[in-house]
Design a protein around this motif. Sequence first.
Motif, mmCIF file in Angstrom:
data_model
loop_
_atom_site.group_PDB
_atom_site.id
_atom_site.type_symbol
_atom_site.label_atom_id
_atom_site.label_comp_id
_atom_site.label_asym_id
_atom_site.label_seq_id
_atom_site.Cartn_x
_atom_site.Cartn_y
_atom_site.Cartn_z
ATOM 1 N N ASP A 34 -54.934 53.583 87.793
ATOM 2 C CA ASP A 34 -55.591 53.953 88.966
ATOM 3 C C ASP A 34 -55.361 52.654 89.823
ATOM 4 O OD1 ASP A 34 -56.924 55.412 90.862
ATOM 5 O OD2 ASP A 34 -58.468 53.736 90.707
ATOM 6 N N TYR A 35 -55.433 51.313 89.196
ATOM 7 C CA TYR A 35 -55.358 50.133 90.184
ATOM 8 C C TYR A 35 -54.016 49.921 90.484
ATOM 9 C CZ TYR A 35 -56.121 45.363 91.452
ATOM 10 O OH TYR A 35 -56.388 43.989 92.110
ATOM 11 N N PHE A 36 -53.250 50.156 89.914
ATOM 12 C CA PHE A 36 -51.637 49.885 90.160
ATOM 13 C C PHE A 36 -51.173 51.097 91.103
ATOM 14 C CE2 PHE A 36 -50.677 47.394 85.819
ATOM 15 C CZ PHE A 36 -51.081 46.318 86.454
ATOM 16 N N ASN A 37 -51.443 52.256 90.718
ATOM 17 C CA ASN A 37 -51.050 53.222 91.644
ATOM 18 C C ASN A 37 -51.656 53.196 93.063
ATOM 19 O OD1 ASN A 37 -49.456 55.071 89.937
ATOM 20 N ND2 ASN A 37 -51.565 56.080 89.056
ATOM 21 N N THR A 38 -52.973 52.338 93.101
ATOM 22 C CA THR A 38 -53.449 52.407 94.636
ATOM 23 C C THR A 38 -52.907 51.141 95.188
ATOM 24 O OG1 THR A 38 -55.603 53.007 93.742
ATOM 25 C CG2 THR A 38 -55.681 51.747 95.941
ATOM 26 N N GLY A 62 -47.747 31.630 88.980
ATOM 27 C CA GLY A 62 -46.504 30.829 89.706
ATOM 28 C C GLY A 62 -45.341 31.363 89.561
ATOM 29 N N ALA A 63 -45.194 32.449 88.843
ATOM 30 C CA ALA A 63 -43.922 33.139 88.485
ATOM 31 C C ALA A 63 -43.766 34.426 89.383
ATOM 32 C CB ALA A 63 -43.687 33.450 87.165
ATOM 33 N N ASN A 64 -42.576 34.774 89.688
ATOM 34 C CA ASN A 64 -42.206 35.699 90.461
ATOM 35 C C ASN A 64 -41.986 36.917 89.581
ATOM 36 O OD1 ASN A 64 -42.649 34.601 93.066
ATOM 37 N ND2 ASN A 64 -40.290 34.005 92.930
ATOM 38 N N SER A 65 -42.959 37.859 89.660
ATOM 39 C CA SER A 65 -42.974 39.178 89.114
ATOM 40 C C SER A 65 -41.960 40.387 89.833
ATOM 41 C CB SER A 65 -44.387 39.712 88.935
ATOM 42 O OG SER A 65 -44.267 41.057 88.391
ATOM 43 N N ILE A 66 -41.378 41.008 88.929
ATOM 44 C CA ILE A 66 -40.754 42.072 89.498
ATOM 45 C C ILE A 66 -41.313 43.460 89.221
ATOM 46 C CG2 ILE A 66 -38.718 40.899 89.672
ATOM 47 C CD1 ILE A 66 -37.344 42.038 87.230
ATOM 48 N N GLU A 67 -41.831 43.624 88.137
ATOM 49 C CA GLU A 67 -42.512 44.836 87.670
ATOM 50 C C GLU A 67 -43.738 44.706 86.982
ATOM 51 O OE1 GLU A 67 -39.707 47.193 85.558
ATOM 52 O OE2 GLU A 67 -38.179 47.524 87.462
ATOM 53 N N MET A 68 -44.671 45.455 86.982
ATOM 54 C CA MET A 68 -45.954 45.427 86.070
ATOM 55 C C MET A 68 -45.706 46.738 85.056
ATOM 56 S SD MET A 68 -47.460 42.991 87.344
ATOM 57 C CE MET A 68 -48.806 43.083 86.120
ATOM 58 N N PHE A 69 -46.511 46.611 83.995
ATOM 59 C CA PHE A 69 -46.485 47.597 83.145
ATOM 60 C C PHE A 69 -47.927 47.569 82.382
ATOM 61 C CE2 PHE A 69 -44.515 44.266 80.579
ATOM 62 C CZ PHE A 69 -45.340 44.315 79.344
ATOM 63 N N ALA A 70 -48.373 49.056 82.102
ATOM 64 C CA ALA A 70 -49.598 49.410 81.423
ATOM 65 C C ALA A 70 -49.156 50.338 80.434
ATOM 66 C CB ALA A 70 -50.742 49.625 82.282
ATOM 67 N N ASN A 71 -50.090 50.298 79.256
ATOM 68 C CA ASN A 71 -49.595 51.204 78.321
ATOM 69 C C ASN A 71 -49.904 52.826 78.680
ATOM 70 O OD1 ASN A 71 -52.483 50.479 77.665
ATOM 71 N ND2 ASN A 71 -52.669 52.417 76.867
ATOM 72 N N ILE A 72 -49.204 53.917 78.216
ATOM 73 C CA ILE A 72 -49.354 55.139 78.570
ATOM 74 C C ILE A 72 -50.545 55.573 77.632
ATOM 75 C CG2 ILE A 72 -47.234 55.800 79.435
ATOM 76 C CD1 ILE A 72 -46.516 57.064 76.527
ATOM 77 N N ASP A 73 -51.214 56.879 78.036
ATOM 78 C CA ASP A 73 -52.349 57.233 77.240
ATOM 79 C C ASP A 73 -52.014 57.082 75.663
ATOM 80 O OD1 ASP A 73 -53.689 57.345 79.615
ATOM 81 O OD2 ASP A 73 -53.202 59.693 79.932
ATOM 82 N N THR A 74 -51.366 57.829 75.312
ATOM 83 C CA THR A 74 -50.839 58.245 73.814
ATOM 84 C C THR A 74 -50.475 56.810 73.144
ATOM 85 O OG1 THR A 74 -48.424 58.635 74.497
ATOM 86 C CG2 THR A 74 -50.198 60.369 74.400
ATOM 87 N N SER A 75 -50.515 55.885 73.725
ATOM 88 C CA SER A 75 -49.788 54.567 72.847
ATOM 89 C C SER A 75 -51.125 54.077 71.933
ATOM 90 C CB SER A 75 -49.603 53.339 73.879
ATOM 91 O OG SER A 75 -49.286 52.098 73.315
ATOM 92 N N ARG A 76 -50.637 53.436 70.856
ATOM 93 C CA ARG A 76 -51.604 52.562 70.030
ATOM 94 C C ARG A 76 -52.034 51.397 70.575
ATOM 95 N NH1 ARG A 76 -47.143 54.489 67.342
ATOM 96 N NH2 ARG A 76 -46.684 52.158 66.748
ATOM 97 N N ALA A 77 -51.557 50.875 71.393
ATOM 98 C CA ALA A 77 -52.083 49.449 72.028
ATOM 99 C C ALA A 77 -52.452 49.914 73.292
ATOM 100 C CB ALA A 77 -50.954 48.449 72.031
ATOM 101 N N LEU A 78 -53.387 48.837 73.863
ATOM 102 C CA LEU A 78 -54.060 48.563 75.134
ATOM 103 C C LEU A 78 -53.058 47.564 75.757
ATOM 104 C CD1 LEU A 78 -57.800 49.007 74.583
ATOM 105 C CD2 LEU A 78 -56.327 50.764 75.622
ATOM 106 N N MET A 79 -52.365 47.684 76.750
ATOM 107 C CA MET A 79 -51.644 46.666 77.192
ATOM 108 C C MET A 79 -51.316 46.683 78.740
ATOM 109 S SD MET A 79 -47.321 46.302 76.243
ATOM 110 C CE MET A 79 -47.556 46.346 74.441
#
Length: 151
Positions: A34-38, A62-79
Motif C-alpha cells: 500500500d505504501y509503495f503503491n501510494t 546516501g545511494a541512488n535507488s532505482i527500484e524498490m521491492f517487497a515480498n509477494i503475499d505467497t513468499s516465505r520471507a517478509l522482505m
Amino acid sequence: MFALPALALPIDFNDKVEAALLCRSDWSTAWWHDYFNTHLQASIRDWGEARWWDSQDARLGGANSIEMFANIDTSRALMVGTLIDQPVEEVKKVIEDTLKVQFKPVQTIYGLRYMTDTLSVLVGLDNQQTKWYCARWNMGNRERVKPMTPN
C-alpha cells in the motif's frame, strides 16, 4: 504509451524505508504494498517472489535507488529492499559513511554478502548493481519446546 509523472515522495519516506532496510522496523506485506503503491505509483512487475516499483530516484543511505521491492503475499520471507545502480563496494562505503553502520563480509553458498548486526544485507550482482534488503523468514507456527528437566 506514455510515462506517468513522478510523484513527490513524502518527507519521511527515506526514514521509513532506511529503517526497514536496516531491519530496525516491523512491517507487513500489505502495509508496504500500500505504501509503495501510494508513493511510487503502481508496481512495475512481480519477479523473484517480490513485487517491484520504480523508486522515483529515492536516495537511500546516501545511494541512488532505482527500484524498490517487497515480498509477494505467497513468499516465505517478509522482505523489503532496493536496487542500486552501483557496485556493492561503493554502495557499502556510502551507506556506512552516511548511516554510521558497519557491513561485515559473510561467505554463503550463494556467494559473498555483507551484513550488519541487525541482519541488513548487501548483495553485489553480476551487472555491477547492488541489492540492499532486510528479510525475515517465516518459519511457520512452532510449538514452544519445554526445556528438559533432569530425572
